[in-house]
Design an enzyme around this catalytic site. Sequence first.
Site, PDB file in Angstrom:
ATOM      1  N   ARG A 133     -16.700 -49.956  65.301  1.00 26.72           N
ATOM      2  CA  ARG A 133     -15.980 -50.800  64.361  1.00 26.72           C
ATOM      3  C   ARG A 133     -15.619 -52.115  65.055  1.00 26.72           C
ATOM      4  NH1 ARG A 133     -18.114 -48.254  61.183  1.00 26.72           N
ATOM      5  NH2 ARG A 133     -17.285 -47.099  59.389  1.00 26.72           N
ATOM      6  N   HIS A 178     -24.674 -54.527  60.637  1.00 30.83           N
ATOM      7  CA  HIS A 178     -24.148 -53.166  60.429  1.00 30.83           C
ATOM      8  C   HIS A 178     -25.271 -52.228  59.972  1.00 30.83           C
ATOM      9  CE1 HIS A 178     -20.054 -51.074  59.710  1.00 30.83           C
ATOM     10  NE2 HIS A 178     -20.975 -50.168  59.972  1.00 30.83           N
TER      11      HIS A 178
END
Length: 303
Positions: free
Chosen positions: A218, A266
């Site tokens: 993250r 991502h």
Amino acid sequence: MLNPYSERAEWFEMLTRELPDMKIQLWPDIDDPDSVEYAIFWLHDTEDLRRYPNLRAILATTAGVEQFAGGDYPDVPIVRMADATMADEMAAYAAHWVVHFHRKLHTYLDQQAEKAWRPIRATPTGSFPVGILGFGAIGRHIGKCLAVLGYPVNAWTRTGGEEEGITHFRGRDGLQDMVSASRAVINVLPHTPETRGLIDARVLAHFAPGSIYISLGRGATTIENDLVSALDEGVLSAAVLDVTETEPLPADSPLWDHPRVRITPHTSGFTRAPTAAPLIAANIRRLQRGEPPFPLYDPRRGY
């Protein structure tokens, strides 16, 4: 109630096939809110969840569960996603970048442009230790894959651990020791209050000179301005960021144009309906039998 973030038709088809005796209602077309016992989603409005008085569990369609932290969700179990296929993809992504920089493949790209034939003798694989921040299911899988390739593996967690072939570190002091003992560091930490901003200037100062930083977990776990400074000062030779604090990464971010940064959007690993839907269905079957689903989200730990 099914509300996947993408591939809605595929998710609906897969769950209908896996749970033929259950009615799958694709949100927002909910015929009977009283009939909803399970909510399957990545993100969903908590107020809408109050419409389902017989809700028994929430099942996440993605590995990340920071969206549940501090949210006003119904008091039911929240089940995380643990898809081995996604773990395989993330391990392949991490291994690609470790090998890419360890073997100086980025330098060969420059040499090709110059039409230069200059072999580079890389350090032996056994002399290129790789550190992994966060050694849960995905981190452990990445570590095992790298170990098969011959890389020594260091692992850092809050509480440490014992595992043959893995050097474990724990706590704040252990974090600094681990990054200094590694030539590449892979961050697969979840986003929790304890991990937010963990990789800051103080930690980056302990990285081995010229090492590589690969972030897959993250983006909020890394202070991006501090990372840029570490790259500019030569503490790090390269950074690979599949996650950033703000996604999509803003156009004015200095990370886009930094010569030592590689950005991917991502995409290190995907949740795919054909492999994830059977896992969700299996957990629903466990709940129906009165058995605990796996893995459960722990709000005290944030993951």
